[in-house]
Design an enzyme around this catalytic site. Structure first.
Site, mmCIF file in Angstrom:
data_model
loop_
_atom_site.group_PDB
_atom_site.id
_atom_site.type_symbol
_atom_site.label_atom_id
_atom_site.label_comp_id
_atom_site.label_asym_id
_atom_site.label_seq_id
_atom_site.Cartn_x
_atom_site.Cartn_y
_atom_site.Cartn_z
ATOM 1 N N ARG A 28 -62.284 27.154 38.989
ATOM 2 C CA ARG A 28 -62.857 28.434 38.538
ATOM 3 C C ARG A 28 -64.329 28.578 38.927
ATOM 4 O O ARG A 28 -65.118 29.160 38.177
ATOM 5 C CB ARG A 28 -62.732 28.584 37.010
ATOM 6 C CG ARG A 28 -61.325 28.774 36.507
ATOM 7 C CD ARG A 28 -60.889 30.220 36.682
ATOM 8 N NE ARG A 28 -59.512 30.393 36.267
ATOM 9 C CZ ARG A 28 -59.148 30.835 35.076
ATOM 10 N NH1 ARG A 28 -60.040 31.168 34.199
ATOM 11 N NH2 ARG A 28 -57.864 30.968 34.795
ATOM 12 N N ARG A 32 -66.788 34.106 35.571
ATOM 13 C CA ARG A 32 -67.698 34.878 34.719
ATOM 14 C C ARG A 32 -69.010 34.196 34.346
ATOM 15 O O ARG A 32 -69.910 34.844 33.851
ATOM 16 C CB ARG A 32 -66.962 35.304 33.447
ATOM 17 C CG ARG A 32 -66.084 36.511 33.680
ATOM 18 C CD ARG A 32 -65.180 36.736 32.508
ATOM 19 N NE ARG A 32 -64.333 35.559 32.330
ATOM 20 C CZ ARG A 32 -63.392 35.450 31.411
ATOM 21 N NH1 ARG A 32 -63.189 36.414 30.560
ATOM 22 N NH2 ARG A 32 -62.660 34.352 31.330
ATOM 23 N N ARG A 41 -67.244 42.191 39.743
ATOM 24 C CA ARG A 41 -66.083 42.583 38.948
ATOM 25 C C ARG A 41 -66.293 43.991 38.372
ATOM 26 O O ARG A 41 -65.373 44.805 38.343
ATOM 27 C CB ARG A 41 -65.876 41.581 37.818
ATOM 28 C CG ARG A 41 -64.584 41.779 37.050
ATOM 29 C CD ARG A 41 -64.609 40.860 35.854
ATOM 30 N NE ARG A 41 -63.340 40.716 35.174
ATOM 31 C CZ ARG A 41 -62.893 41.569 34.276
ATOM 32 N NH1 ARG A 41 -63.557 42.669 34.004
ATOM 33 N NH2 ARG A 41 -61.745 41.336 33.662
ATOM 34 N N ASP A 78 -55.346 34.786 41.668
ATOM 35 C CA ASP A 78 -54.855 34.273 40.394
ATOM 36 C C ASP A 78 -53.453 33.746 40.590
ATOM 37 O O ASP A 78 -52.758 34.161 41.519
ATOM 38 C CB ASP A 78 -54.870 35.365 39.321
ATOM 39 C CG ASP A 78 -54.809 34.745 37.935
ATOM 40 O OD1 ASP A 78 -55.860 34.340 37.431
ATOM 41 O OD2 ASP A 78 -53.698 34.616 37.384
ATOM 42 N N TYR A 155 -45.626 32.161 31.528
ATOM 43 C CA TYR A 155 -46.214 33.515 31.415
ATOM 44 C C TYR A 155 -45.150 34.594 31.593
ATOM 45 O O TYR A 155 -45.191 35.632 30.935
ATOM 46 C CB TYR A 155 -47.324 33.705 32.454
ATOM 47 C CG TYR A 155 -48.586 32.933 32.122
ATOM 48 C CD1 TYR A 155 -49.498 33.425 31.190
ATOM 49 C CD2 TYR A 155 -48.860 31.706 32.729
ATOM 50 C CE1 TYR A 155 -50.654 32.717 30.885
ATOM 51 C CE2 TYR A 155 -50.018 30.999 32.429
ATOM 52 C CZ TYR A 155 -50.909 31.505 31.506
ATOM 53 O OH TYR A 155 -52.046 30.808 31.188
#
Ligand code: CP3
Length: 356
Positions: A28, A32, A41, A78, A155
Site C-alpha cells: 500500500r 492515503r 484521489r 485493487d 468479499y
C-alpha cells in the site's frame, strides 16, 4: 529478453542472487498516508475512477517513488477489480470499505459468473501497466498483483469486509463442492488476469491472500493454498525469456509456511507475527522471504523504527533472499517522514549483511 534495469535489487533478491543492500518496498505504498495521493484521489472523484483511469493510476503508482528510494513499484489498482468485472458492482464507501451491490447468494449465482477478458473488461488495468512501465523507464521493476481466490471469494460472498466470514464459512462447511466451483472459476480468472499483466509488462507478481489465515489448517490447504498453487502453475513465468518471480502472501498463515514454500512460488510474504530468522532456517534454501515489520511501528519515533529494522535484518542474517517490507499495508495515519526513515534505515543498516 532481459530488460536492463537501473535498479534490479528487488528481482535479484527474489532470485536469491547477491545484492549490495536489502531491497525494500511497502504494501500500500501508494495510499492515503500521502497528501499527493489524497489530492489525486480528489481529482479523480472516487477510488474506482482512480483505478479505472490509467493516467491517474500511473500518477499515484509513481508518487511514493518520487519521495523515497524504493526498490520496486507496485501497480496501483485493487484486488476487487476482478469481481467488479464479473458484474458484482463494486463501490468503496467511506468508513465502510469496499461493498458489492450484487454479492453471491446462491449456487445459481456461482454458475452464472462470467469469465472477464483481461484485455476487454479489465483493459484499464493493462493500459495502466503499459503506461507505468513506460514512465518508469527502467528505473525499478514493476510488481503486478491479484487477490487470492479465497480472499476474493470472501468479499464476493460476504459482499463487504467481514469480521467472522459467517456466510462463506457456513456455505463452505455445508456445501464445499459449491465453494470449490466458485474458487476454481475465480482461480482461472486470476491466472488469465495475471498473465495479461505479465504480457503488458509486470516484472514480478504478488498474490494477496489477506484472509487465508482465518481458516483451519486443512481448510486453508484445500480452499486457499490449492488454488494459489494452481495459479502459480498457470502463470507464464518464462515470458520474454525472463523468470517472472511470484510472491505468495497469506496473512496469518505462519503455521503453514512450509506448505506455501512447496507450491513452486519464488518468495513467501510474512506478516509481523512471524519470526523471519526461524522461517529462513526452515525454508530459506527454497524461496526468498518478504517482510515483515509491524506497520504500527511506523507510528513510533524514527529511532524506534530504525531499531526494529535492525532487529529484523539481524534475524534474517547475512546474504541475499530477503525483500524488506511491512507485515501488512501501511495505514493512512502514518507520517510520510516515518515511512522515509524506515526505507533509509533498511538501505543503511543492511549493507553490512551483504559484504563477503
Ligand atoms: O500496495 C499498493 O500500493 C498497491 C495498491 C493496492 C490497493 N489495494 C489500493 C487501495 C493493493 C495491492 C490493494 C490490495 C487489496 N485490496 C487487498 C489485499 C492486501 C491487503 O491490504 O490486505 C485487499 C483486502 C483489498 C480490498 C480493499 N481495497 C479494502 C479492504 C479497502 C478499504 C480499506 C482501505 O485501506 O481503505 C480497499 C481500498 C483501497 N485499495 C485503498 C487503496 C489505496 C484506499 C482507497 C482510498 O480510500 O483512496
Amino acid at each position: 529478453m532481459n530488460v536492463t534495469l537501473k535498479n534490479d535489487r528487488f528481482l535479484r533478491a527474489l532470485r536469491r542472487q547477491a545484492v549490495d543492500k536489502t531491497p525494500v518496498w511497502m504494501m500500500r505504498q501508494a495510499g492515503r498516508y500521502l497528501p499527493e495521493y489524497r489530492a489525486t484521489r480528489e481529482k479523480a472523484g472516487d477510488f474506482i475512477t482512480l483505478c479505472q483511469t490509467p493516467e491517474l493510476a500511473c500518477e499515484v503508482t509513481l508518487q511514493p517513488l518520487e519521495r523515497y528510494p524504493l526498490d520496486a513499484a507496485i501497480l496501483f489498482s485493487d484486488i476487487l477489480t476482478i469481481p467488479d468485472a464479473m458484474g458484482l458492482q463494486l463501490e468503496l464507501i467511506e468508513s465502510v470499505g469496499p461493498v458489492f451491490h450484487k454479492p453471491i447468494n446462491s449456487y445459481n449465482d456461482i454458475k452464472q459468473l462470467p469469465m472477464p477478458d483481461p484485455e476487454q473488461e479489465l483493459a484499464y488495468v493493462m493500459d495502466a501497466v503499459r503506461l507505468i512501465r513506460k514512465e518508469l523507464d527502467g528505473s525499478v521493476p514493476l510488481i503486478g498483483f491479484a487477490g487470492s481466490p479465497w480472499t476474493l471469494a470472501t468479499y464476493m460472498v460476504e459482499g463487504r469486509s467481514s469480521r467472522d466470514f459467517g456466510k462463506i464459512k457456513k456455505w463452505l462447511y455445508s456445501a464445499p463442492e459449491e465453494i470449490h466451483h466458485l474458487l476454481s472459476h475465480v482461480a482461472n480468472s486470476v491466472a488469465s488476469y495475471l498473465n495479461a499483466q505479465i504480457h503488458a509488462g509486470a516484472q514480478a507478481i504478488m498474490i494477496f491472500d489477506t484472509w487465508g489465515g482465518t481458516l483451519t489448517g486443512p481448510a486453508y490447504k484445500a480452499f486457499s493454498l490449492a488454488y494459489m498453487q494452481q495459479i502459480v502453475e498457470q502463470l507464464d513465468r518464462g515470458y520474454l525469456g525472463d523468470h517472472i518471480p511470484v510472491i505468495l502472501f497469506s496473512k496469518g498463515a505462519g503455521l503453514w509456511i512450509v506448505d506455501i514454500a512447496a507450491t513452486g512460488c519464488d518468495a513467501v510474504g510474512l506478516d509481523w507475527t512471524q519470526d523471519i530468522g526461524l522461517i529462513r532456517e526452515a525454508i530459506g534454501h527454497q524461496v526468498a522471504l518478504q517482510g515483515n515489520m509491524d506497520p504500527a511501528i511506523l507510528k513510533a519515533p524514527s529511532e524506534r523504527i530504525r531499531e526494529e529494522v535492525g532487529n529484523i535484518l539481524a534475524s534474517f542474517g547475512k546474504g541475499s533472499g530477503h525483500v524488506f517490507n511491512l507485515g501488512h499495508g501501511i495505514t493512512p495515519d502514518i507520517d510520510p517522514e516515518h515511512a522515509g526513515a524506515f526505507i533509509n534505515a533498511v538501505h543503511e543498516l543492511s549493507e553490512q549483511y551483504h559484504t563477503d
